[in-house]
Design a protein around this motif. Structure first.
Motif, PDB file in Angstrom:
ATOM      1  N   ASP A 174       0.833  -1.202   0.000  1.00  0.00           N
ATOM      2  CA  ASP A 174       0.000   0.000   0.000  1.00  0.00           C
ATOM      3  C   ASP A 174       0.870   1.257   0.000  1.00  0.00           C
ATOM      4  N   ARG A 175       1.908   1.202   0.839  1.00  0.00           N
ATOM      5  CA  ARG A 175       2.777   2.372   0.942  1.00  0.00           C
ATOM      6  C   ARG A 175       3.537   2.615  -0.362  1.00  0.00           C
TER       7      ARG A 175
ATOM      8  N   ARG B  67       2.622   1.716  -3.374  1.00  0.00           N
ATOM      9  CA  ARG B  67       1.687   2.204  -4.384  1.00  0.00           C
ATOM     10  C   ARG B  67       1.404   3.691  -4.159  1.00  0.00           C
ATOM     11  N   GLY B  68       1.159   4.031  -2.886  1.00  0.00           N
ATOM     12  CA  GLY B  68       0.824   5.418  -2.568  1.00  0.00           C
ATOM     13  C   GLY B  68       1.933   6.383  -2.925  1.00  0.00           C
TER      14      GLY B  68
ATOM     15  N   ALA C  22      -3.569  12.170  -1.164  1.00  0.00           N
ATOM     16  CA  ALA C  22      -2.523  11.224  -1.576  1.00  0.00           C
ATOM     17  C   ALA C  22      -1.462  11.063  -0.489  1.00  0.00           C
TER      18      ALA C  22
ATOM     19  N   ALA D  33      -3.089   9.428   2.653  1.00  0.00           N
ATOM     20  CA  ALA D  33      -3.322   7.991   2.578  1.00  0.00           C
ATOM     21  C   ALA D  33      -2.000   7.224   2.597  1.00  0.00           C
ATOM     22  N   ALA D  34      -0.950   7.794   1.949  1.00  0.00           N
ATOM     23  CA  ALA D  34       0.331   7.092   1.854  1.00  0.00           C
ATOM     24  C   ALA D  34       1.239   7.398   3.047  1.00  0.00           C
TER      25      ALA D  34
END
Lengths: 405, 212
Positions: free
Chosen positions: B74-75, B77-78, B103, B106-107
């Motif tokens: 997730d990280r 991708r973010g 962005a 979320a990251a």
């Protein structure tokens, strides 16, 4: 950017829906807290007004009525007992302290109670100003009574027959205020105390007038047959509680009532009603939990693609769970605080109505642990309701949600 | 630099699409072509680590996003991949600026609102910075989404059907914007599309193969 902004944005889309759910929760919390507040206030009131009285002796009738009339001063008396009987009981070696109570008149709804200064000792009442009476027709006012009547030492007034407005005025027998008591928080604050002999004087005259009108001498209206309404007794030891009622029962037309037992009975009677209401409140809480759950569930489903967008931006599933739980908790907090305010307002209003219609004056306890529990309950309801929707958000597969759109 | 070889992507147990070979250098672009239902979106999501990789390899500057686990993926991708969708751009109720800052939020990266503001102004969204997202036109919202994809200086920008249902002029503008986004952030750009108008702007193409 922070989670609160995001939660606010989500909630802000459905202000009516969320207002409704917050209101339901607030009502549930409000009903439960107002009942608990009133329960506490009533218990507090009874404890204070008991004044350590172990037994009340009065005329035959309902023991609850005897307690309510002679101890709590909210009902009409069951009748009178002979002064000689009262004196006999008061002299018993098991009696530590006692005070006679004679009811009959009021001044602007403040009860005029014929008694002895021993009555004040039951409530540890001290004089604020003035002195105790040294002859009949002198009055010592309770703190609240003095305030309510706007009277101080030196004021005079005439009593009105009966315990509520509308009775005949005893204009020939004015009372004079000679003392005012310090506030105690107990029933004595609301009374006008006078010597027992004052009550006799006012009413014997009345009886004599009546007799004159009818042209017959009323038998037994002499000094030897004087009466009081009841006798309040505090025992020296628990032995008294065992022996005295037996002694009273042996005397005709007399009954003994134990305040502790009658209060328990009264609370039980009131309890039935308040239990129904409490059940209603808990039902409302359960309903609001269900409402929260359904609304959050629908919201999570509607936001699926936005939640998926957050995941594509790098959000962990944990964040989505947190957002749903945070939304639930925020609304729960709102409902809880609103409910506590509603509950307190309702309790204060109910207390006002009760005392206005002749009931005991009640003061809800100050804000404290009860409110904290109510808030915790509201938050728990919201948290439980948001768990499953939160889990759905947590387990959301962003690829599926994005493809579906 | 993105290198993809023999990628088979799908969901759970079901492979959906295949991509033979694709290499995109930084600042360069490639079109992932194929008719509707050929699995372009699935392949794109697999590049972002959102769909499952069954076979083949993905290499983005030495990292395979689909090989990372859980929070690390997730990280990654973010912070390393910017994605632009066809019509899912902004979250209503938040300002345009806050939508950009979603962005880094979320990251879990530092929120650089100066850069976000500068990007929005650069893309002609200066007047809309404080406006709520739902008041923006579709084109403005898409531009804001492109700005958001650039915000964290990604290594890879993915766009899923960005020009579907746009007129020729708008299509051209979006194509230019995406190319500029890749140049300015020094990222590789992959556009999944069946829009042949984009072919004139991006000569490098690769075909998605649907798996029955």
């Amino acid at each position: 950017m922070n989670p609160l902004k995001l939660i606010a944005a989500f909630i802000g889309r459905k202000p009516l829906t969320w207002s409704f759910h917050v209101l339901t929760l607030a009502l549930g919390v409000g009903v439960v807290t107002s009942l608990l507040l009133l329960d506490r206030a009533l218990e507090d009131r009874f404890t204070k007004d008991l004044g350590g009285v172990d037994l009340v002796v009065g005329a035959k009738g309902s023991p609850l009525q005897l307690i309510l009339s002679s101890l709590f001063e909210i009902d009409v008396p069951t009748g009178n007992i002979k002064l000689s009987t009262a004196q006999m009981l008061a002299a018993n070696h098991m009696v530590k302290a006692s005070a006679p109570v004679s009811l009959g008149d009021n001044v602007r709804t403040v009860r005029i109670v014929g008694t002895t200064p021993a009555y004040a000792d039951l409530y540890d009442a001290r004089l604020e100003s003035g002195r105790w009476w040294d002859q009949p027709m002198q009055v010592v006012l309770g703190a609240q009574a003095a305030r309510q009547l706007g009277m101080t030492v030196g004021s005079t007034f005439v009593g009105q027959h009966g315990l509520s407005p509308g009775g005949e005025f005893h204009s020939q027998f004015p009372y004079r205020v000679v003392g005012v008591l310090k506030p105690t928080g107990a029933v004595i604050d609301r009374l006008a105390l006078t010597d027992t002999a004052s009550v006799w004087r006012v009413h014997e005259h009345e009886a004599a007038e009546e007799a004159q009108e009818q042209g017959v001498a009323k038998p037994g209206a002499g000094a030897g047959d004087r009466e009081v309404t009841a006798l309040l007794i505090r025992f020296r030891s628990p032995m008294g509680a065992l022996m005295m009622p037996r002694l009273v029962r042996a005397t005709p037309d007399l009954q003994a009532a134990v305040p502790a037992i009658e209060v328990a009975r009264l609370t039980q009677l009131l309890g039935a009603g308040s239990q129904v209401l409490r059940g209603f409140g808990i039902g409302l809480l359960a309903l609001s939990a269900l409402g929260f759950f359904v609304a959050l569930f629908a919201a999570v489903n509607q936001r699926q693609r936005e939640l998926a967008l957050l995941r594509t931006l790098g959000a962990r599933p944990r964040l989505l769970l947190g957002l749903v739980a945070g939304e639930g908790l925020f609304l729960g907090l709102l409902g809880g605080v609103l409910g506590i305010a509603l509950g307190r307002a309702a309790a204060v209003f109910a207390a006002h109505v009760t005392s206005g219609s002749g009931g005991p004056p009640l003061t809800p306890p100050p804000i404290g642990a009860l409110e904290l529990y109510a808030l915790a309950a509201a938050l728990a309801v919201a948290l439980i309701a948001s768990l499953l929707p939160g889990l759905v958000a947590y387990r959301l597969d962003p690829a599926q949600s994005l493809k579906a759109g | 630099m993105l290198r993809v070889e023999g990628l088979t992507a799908g969901y759970r147990r079901k492979p959906v699409a295949r991509l033979e070979i694709l290499t995109v250098a930084n600042r360069e672009a490639a079109l992932l072509l194929g008719p509707s239902g050929s699995g372009k979106t699935t392949l794109l999501l697999a590049l972002a680590g959102l769909a499952k990789r069954f076979d083949g390899s993905i290499d983005l500057d030495g990292v395979d996003p689909s090989g990372l686990r859980g929070a690390a993926r997730d990280r990654f991708r973010g912070s390393r991949i910017g994605i632009v969708f066809q019509d899912l751009h902004l979250i209503a109720g938040l300002s345009t600026l806050d939508n950009l800052l979603l962005a880094p939020f979320a990251a879990r990266q530092p929120q650089d609102s100066k850069r976000a503001t500068a990007l929005l102004e650069e893309l002609g969204l200066g007047p809309q910075i404080r406006q709520r997202a739902e008041t923006l036109s579709r084109g403005q919202a898409q531009r804001a989404a492109i700005a958001r994809a650039m915000l964290l200086r990604p290594r890879l920008i993915l766009a899923d059907e960005p020009t579907a249902s746009l007129d020729d002029e708008a299509c051209h503008t979006v194509g230019l914007l995406l190319a500029r986004a890749a140049r300015e952030t020094d990222a590789a750009l992959v556009i999944a599309t069946h829009d042949l108008r984009l072919k004139a702007m991006f000569p490098t193409t690769v075909q998605a193969e649907a798996l029955a």
